[in-house]
Scaffold this motif. Structure first.
Motif, PDB file in Angstrom:
ATOM      1  N   ARG B 363      -9.193  73.978  11.326  1.00 35.67           N
ATOM      2  CA  ARG B 363      -9.377  73.764   9.893  1.00 35.67           C
ATOM      3  C   ARG B 363      -8.416  72.717   9.360  1.00 35.67           C
ATOM      4  NH1 ARG B 363     -11.422  77.325   6.273  1.00 35.67           N
ATOM      5  NH2 ARG B 363      -9.531  77.239   5.022  1.00 35.67           N
ATOM      6  N   ALA B 364      -7.160  72.761   9.873  1.00 33.39           N
ATOM      7  CA  ALA B 364      -6.162  71.836   9.352  1.00 33.39           C
ATOM      8  C   ALA B 364      -6.495  70.404   9.720  1.00 33.39           C
ATOM      9  CB  ALA B 364      -4.788  72.214   9.872  1.00 33.39           C
ATOM     10  N   THR B 365      -7.170  70.190  10.851  1.00 34.99           N
ATOM     11  CA  THR B 365      -7.481  68.812  11.225  1.00 34.99           C
ATOM     12  C   THR B 365      -8.429  68.182  10.211  1.00 34.99           C
ATOM     13  OG1 THR B 365      -9.168  69.674  12.680  1.00 34.99           O
ATOM     14  CG2 THR B 365      -7.104  69.033  13.691  1.00 34.99           C
ATOM     15  N   GLY B 366      -9.179  69.027   9.498  1.00 31.72           N
ATOM     16  CA  GLY B 366     -10.027  68.486   8.441  1.00 31.72           C
ATOM     17  C   GLY B 366      -9.207  67.971   7.257  1.00 31.72           C
ATOM     18  N   ARG B 367      -7.923  68.261   7.272  1.00 34.23           N
ATOM     19  CA  ARG B 367      -7.096  67.853   6.126  1.00 34.23           C
ATOM     20  C   ARG B 367      -6.136  66.734   6.494  1.00 34.23           C
ATOM     21  NH1 ARG B 367      -4.410  73.213   4.341  1.00 34.23           N
ATOM     22  NH2 ARG B 367      -3.306  71.764   2.983  1.00 34.23           N
ATOM     23  N   VAL B 368      -6.431  66.051   7.614  1.00 36.54           N
ATOM     24  CA  VAL B 368      -5.509  65.018   8.074  1.00 36.54           C
ATOM     25  C   VAL B 368      -5.286  63.968   6.986  1.00 36.54           C
ATOM     26  CG1 VAL B 368      -5.276  63.116   9.698  1.00 36.54           C
ATOM     27  CG2 VAL B 368      -5.982  65.365  10.501  1.00 36.54           C
ATOM     28  N   ARG B 369      -6.388  63.600   6.297  1.00 35.74           N
ATOM     29  CA  ARG B 369      -6.273  62.568   5.267  1.00 35.74           C
ATOM     30  C   ARG B 369      -5.303  63.004   4.161  1.00 35.74           C
ATOM     31  NH1 ARG B 369     -11.614  59.331   3.407  1.00 35.74           N
ATOM     32  NH2 ARG B 369     -12.358  60.061   5.402  1.00 35.74           N
ATOM     33  N   GLU B 370      -5.492  64.247   3.701  1.00 33.87           N
ATOM     34  CA  GLU B 370      -4.631  64.770   2.629  1.00 33.87           C
ATOM     35  C   GLU B 370      -3.161  64.787   3.059  1.00 33.87           C
ATOM     36  OE1 GLU B 370      -5.244  68.961   1.968  1.00 33.87           O
ATOM     37  OE2 GLU B 370      -3.133  69.072   1.377  1.00 33.87           O
ATOM     38  N   LEU B 371      -2.937  65.253   4.302  1.00 33.50           N
ATOM     39  CA  LEU B 371      -1.556  65.333   4.785  1.00 33.50           C
ATOM     40  C   LEU B 371      -0.988  63.930   4.945  1.00 33.50           C
ATOM     41  CD1 LEU B 371      -2.010  68.205   7.387  1.00 33.50           C
ATOM     42  CD2 LEU B 371      -1.040  68.361   5.104  1.00 33.50           C
ATOM     43  N   GLY B 372      -1.839  62.987   5.389  1.00 31.34           N
ATOM     44  CA  GLY B 372      -1.428  61.593   5.519  1.00 31.34           C
ATOM     45  C   GLY B 372      -0.951  61.049   4.182  1.00 31.34           C
ATOM     46  N   VAL B 373      -1.707  61.352   3.114  1.00 33.69           N
ATOM     47  CA  VAL B 373      -1.322  60.873   1.776  1.00 33.69           C
ATOM     48  C   VAL B 373       0.041  61.428   1.398  1.00 33.69           C
ATOM     49  CG1 VAL B 373      -1.888  61.036  -0.686  1.00 33.69           C
ATOM     50  CG2 VAL B 373      -3.689  60.565   0.978  1.00 33.69           C
ATOM     51  N   ARG B 374       0.257  62.712   1.677  1.00 35.03           N
ATOM     52  CA  ARG B 374       1.536  63.321   1.319  1.00 35.03           C
ATOM     53  C   ARG B 374       2.682  62.645   2.056  1.00 35.03           C
ATOM     54  NH1 ARG B 374       1.620  69.244  -0.613  1.00 35.03           N
ATOM     55  NH2 ARG B 374       3.722  68.470  -0.932  1.00 35.03           N
ATOM     56  N   MET B 375       2.437  62.343   3.347  1.00 33.60           N
ATOM     57  CA  MET B 375       3.507  61.705   4.117  1.00 33.60           C
ATOM     58  C   MET B 375       3.739  60.293   3.614  1.00 33.60           C
ATOM     59  SD  MET B 375       3.562  63.118   7.932  1.00 33.60           S
ATOM     60  CE  MET B 375       5.222  62.565   8.147  1.00 33.60           C
ATOM     61  N   ALA B 376       2.633  59.603   3.251  1.00 36.14           N
ATOM     62  CA  ALA B 376       2.775  58.233   2.739  1.00 36.14           C
ATOM     63  C   ALA B 376       3.579  58.240   1.441  1.00 36.14           C
ATOM     64  CB  ALA B 376       1.391  57.633   2.515  1.00 36.14           C
TER      65      ALA B 376
END
Lengths: 108, 861
Positions: B363-376
């Motif tokens: 499930r978390a892999t579906g949120r890679v984009r969101e997590l990427g934004v947070r890290m950015a």
């Protein structure tokens, strides 16, 4: 001559020092620092409050609401015994650092 | 004031404190010439919060809110995940609960740490009961090491004026209640001053008996009731919480000193020959068990000097109440069983947590984009890990709550079905909650921390460019994911094999009972010794009853035996020639084999007056002599053989026949064999009579009781054998049903895991598969490439499960499980079930994608 900003880490030292003789409220603390430094040091008004909260959290100051001479409700900060000890330590630290810097500057 | 306390105080009053701060800053701003220089109050408020050190809490609360919201948005995932954890943790809690209440907690009696139970020990044998006069001798002569001696003698008695009901009774020493520390619910308990030998017989009834059988009669105290047809006054009702000294709580308590009122001829209180009573003692303060043993050893020698029934090398072995009156060996056995069960339930938790961890990771892999934004935007990896872990907290909390409910429901149900005594309270205790929280934290590591840590390690910012495809693919191939699949498969494989073994052992017990026919049999018992009949009279009484019964048209055959199948006390011997085999010895009359339908394979039956003949079972012959050619051979004498006739040198026995294997005493054991001896005169004080019905055994008990009442004093009891069989099989049946259920559930979990991995892999490769289908790739090749990714971890997992099953099976092969340790059928069946379920789980998602139109697959992003 333009006013100078405070050297980092000295705001708490100055706050503790100016409230030592008598309790003061936030605005008065800022005024007093400016006044005592002959307008040389300016405390950014806003940054005063996080510093005061830090001093409260560490038990160096105590705050209480009173009515000022102008009839306004103000919160006065009073130094505690723990605060006096902290002031002494910070003052010593500062003095040693200042002496060291002076020694370097005056060297040939 | 302490810094921490100050900060917590601030947290508790935070909203008021922050309102004051805002007010103060506003005052300040208004006093300034140029208020715009003051800065943003919100930002300053944020900085001020930092000063108190509670910002992490705000973040955590936010993450928690996000986690809860996510769960609410996907209810099916939330329900599945909660159920998985409920099952995984709940099973462990149930076991903990059962162990805590049933096995490891010492009996709740006063001064439990100074209580012991004494076993009568000699160099080669130990018996759990002792003669009553010995207890009194030890009570009077123990050099002050014992503060009290407590005696209990359990027996079934008749209740009611016409002896129409049976009660589970205990004759106890009159100090029983004072020493165990339980007072009366009503009336009084037994007393050493009031209930002396003699003429005012009293009874104390248990709380459950009073409630269930006496209808909670408020005026019961002082009433006269009838026990074994004798009038007795009810002295009181015992407290509801009264425990038994073993698992059995008697329904009625009678003072043992008044036993002769019921059976004037009984020698129990006087004979040094009858080993009948359980002997407990409370040691004097400061006395250790070792000191008590040595002091009582001297007492035993003194007793031996006066009474020939006691030999000089005997002693009384103390077993501590704090060890639940268990011998070290027994206790280790129990602990071994507990550890094994613990290991199995832990395995279930591992499977459950690994399964859920896998789901969470997918499930978390579906949120890679969101997590990427947070890290950015500057979030650190630890912050991402923290966020993902906290998001799993609501899940684990719900699972833990569910598991506590599960444990309560499961242990109460097992207690109800298993007929556990009522003083065992299975309500959730603090200890169970602590264990639940501990297991929840472990689950949180597997379900939250491991996947979060793995995800945070990826190049999440790069995921912004390709929509996270690359990261998802890397995660799909991580070792962690494979390990999770391996552990699920291994765990469920092992559990399935164990379940298979248990189911097979129940089957085997049912099949082996085909070695004798219990369906049409019934058993008559009557303790004639109680009524003081001499041995010869007992013998003729039994034979008269047998004659009367044989005359009844309902009855086909009848036999007298020392221990009826499926019940009865039996002498068990380990012969040196057959070390792994326990030999059960029964003394029987010649009709026994016909009555129980046990075939004689060769040789002949017993004839009259041949006391040294024996008949061995087929297995005993094979194991002791290596073949069936044993007729006429000598049978060894065992040192502990209690069938030895007193006053006569033990003769060597001769084998006259071989009987088919019957497993009639321990149906569920696989290390037993049978030895039959002819009845001797001394056996008649302990025998039972078995009859075989022509049609239906259920009508027999009444006939048996009527036939047995030759003497009006005698109160016979009768039972049908299939009830004994059902009772005997209840435990194993329940255990195998539970294990089977657990096995199937873990199988379902493992299949869900395999399904998840394959369908996730397929989802990632939809476009690629679409292209290959469009280019004309053949289905088998595609299927192969899809399923291949789970084949290795599934294969490794199954292999690990199989290998682990062998030592597990060996442990389960011994006491008290007696499973067939390397049962190939159980192994094969488990593997077949697993392989078919696993194949469906893996192929289903693969077929789904292949069924799709390739053009649709190509459009998939």
């Amino acid at each position: 001559m333009p006013k100078v900003g405070l050297p980092p880490g000295t705001l708490i030292l100055l706050i503790l020092r100016v409230v030592r003789p008598a309790p003061l409220h936030g605005y008065a603390i800022a005024q007093r620092i400016r006044q005592l430094s002959s307008d040389q040091l300016s405390v950014e008004e806003g940054s005063l409050y996080p510093a005061l909260q830090k001093a409260l959290a560490n038990g160096w100051l105590k705050a209480e609401w009173t009515t000022s001479d102008t009839g306004r409700q103000v919160r006065n900060y009073r130094i505690t015994a723990k605060g006096l000890k902290q002031l002494e330590t910070e003052q010593d630290d500062y003095q040693r650092m200042a002496d060291a810097i002076t020694a370097i500057l005056e060297s040939t | 004031m302490n810094n921490w306390f100050r900060r917590v105080w601030h947290l508790l009053n935070r909203s008021r404190k922050e309102r004051e701060l805002v007010r103060e800053m506003n005052e300040h701003r208004e006093s300034m010439h140029d208020p715009s220089k003051f800065g943003d109050t919100h930002r300053l408020l944020e900085y001020s919060r930092d000063a108190w050190g509670w910002n992490w809490l705000d973040d955590a609360m936010q993450d928690l809110a996000v986690g809860s919201r996510t769960l609410l948005k996907s209810p099916s995932f939330a329900v599945t995940a909660t159920l998985i954890l409920t099952f995984g943790i709940g099973l462990n809690l149930t076991l903990f609960q059962m162990i805590q209440v049933g096995m490891l907690r010492p009996p709740s009696i006063k001064n439990a740490d100074s209580w012991v139970r004494f076993l009568r020990s000699a160099p080669n044998s130990t018996t759990s009961t002792v003669p009553y006069p010995l207890t009194q001798f030890v009570n009077d002569n123990n050099n002050g090491v014992l503060a009290a001696v407590i005696v209990e003698y359990q027996s079934d008695l008749a209740w009611g004026r016409d002896a129409e009901e049976q009660v589970n009774a205990s004759f106890v020493s009159s100090n029983w209640f004072d020493e165990t520390g339980y007072g009366a619910e009503r009336g009084r308990m037994l007393s050493e001053t009031l209930d002396t030998r003699g003429d005012a017989p009293v009874v104390v009834v248990s709380y459950t008996f009073w409630r269930n059988r006496l209808g909670s009669d408020p005026n019961i105290v002082g009433h006269v009731v009838y026990i074994d047809r004798k009038p007795v006054t009810v002295a009181g009702v015992a407290a509801a919480a009264l425990p038994g000294l073993d698992f059995n709580v008697p329904e009625v308590f009678l003072p043992i000193v008044q036993r002769e009122y019921f059976y004037p001829q009984s020698a129990l209180l006087r004979s040094w020959d009858i080993e009948a009573v359980d002997m407990y003692a409370r040691m004097a303060p400061g006395t250790s068990a070792a000191v008590a043993r040595e002091a009582v050893r001297t007492t035993m020698q003194a007793a031996a000097a006066q009474h020939p029934e006691i030999t000089r090398d005997e002693w009384l072995e103390p077993l501590l109440a704090t060890n639940n009156f268990m011998r070290d060996g027994e206790r280790q056995g129990v602990l071994a069983v507990i550890s094994l069960l613990g290991a199995l339930t832990t395995l279930v938790l591992v499977v459950a947590a690994a399964n859920l961890g896998n789901l969470v990771m997918s499930r978390a892999t579906g949120r890679v984009r969101e997590l990427g934004v947070r890290m950015a935007l500057g979030a650190r990896r630890t912050r991402i890990v923290r966020q993902l872990v906290i998001e799993s907290v609501p899940l684990v909390t719900m699972g833990t709550g569910g598991s506590l409910l599960f444990a309560w429901a499961a242990s109460t149900t097992i207690a109800a079905l298993g007929g556990f005594p009522p003083y065992m309270n299975f309500d959730i205790q603090w200890g169970t909650i602590v264990v639940a929280v501990g297991l929840a934290l472990i689950s949180l590591v597997v379900v939250g921390l491991l996947p979060a840590w793995k995800i945070a390690q990826q190049h999440l910012i790069d995921g912004l460019k390709d929509g996270g495809q690359n990261v998802s693919r890397t995660l799909d191939r991580t070792l962690l994911r494979r390990i999770m699949v391996v552990s699920q498969v291994a765990g469920s494989c092992l559990l399935l094999i164990v379940a298979g073994m248990m189911i097979r052992s129940v089957q085997r017990a049912i099949n082996s009972s085909a070695g004798f026919d219990y369906q049409r049999a019934a058993v008559l018992s009557m303790p004639l010794g109680r009524y003081g009949l001499p041995v010869d009279a007992q013998r003729s009484y039994w034979y008269q009853v047998k004659e009367r019964l044989l005359a009844n048209p309902e009855i086909e055959t009848a036999a007298i035996v020392t221990a009826a199948p499926l019940g009865g006390r039996i002498n068990e011997t380990n012969y040196n020639a057959t070390p792994g085999l326990r030999t059960m010895t029964q003394s029987v009359d010649p009709e026994y084999f016909a009555t129980m339908q046990i075939r004689l394979l060769s040789g002949r039956n017993f004839t009259a007056n041949e006391p040294d003949a024996v008949i061995v079972s087929r297995r005993l012959a094979l194991e002791m002599y290596g073949g069936l050619d044993v007729l006429g051979r000598e049978f060894p004498v065992s040192s502990g053989d209690r069938n030895a006739t007193p006053g006569r040198e033990q003769q060597v026995s001769t084998i006259v026949g071989i009987a088919a294997d019957a497993h009639s005493i321990k149906v569920d054991a696989n290390d037993v064999a049978e030895l039959y001896r002819p009845l001797k005169p001394g056996d008649f004080s302990t025998v039972e009579l078995i009859v075989r019905a022509r049609t239906d055994a259920d009508r027999l008990p009444r006939i048996l009781r009527e036939a047995a009442m030759l003497d009006p004093r005698v109160i016979p009891t009768a039972r049908v054998m299939h009830d004994d069989f059902d009772r005997r099989m209840q435990g194993p049946r329940m255990a195998s049903a539970i294990t089977g259920g657990i096995g199937m559930l873990t199988l379902a979990l493992a299949c869900l895991g395999i399904y998840g991995v394959v369908s996730y892999g397929v989802a990632l490769r939809t476009k690629e598969i679409g292209i290959r289908v469009a280019l004309g790739a053949r289905q088998p090749a595609l299927l192969q490439s899809i399923v291949l990714q789970v084949l290795t971890p599934v294969g490794i997992g199954a292999a690990i499960g199989l290998v682990l099953a062998i030592p597990t099976g060996l442990v389960l092969g011994s006491e008290p499980f007696y499973l067939e340790s390397t049962d190939p059928v159980a192994f094969a069946a488990a593997l077949a079930v697993f392989a078919s379920a696993g194949a469906v789980a893996a192929l289903w998602p693969a077929f789904q994608v292949l069924k799709r139109n390739p053009v649709d697959s190509l459009r998939h992003s």
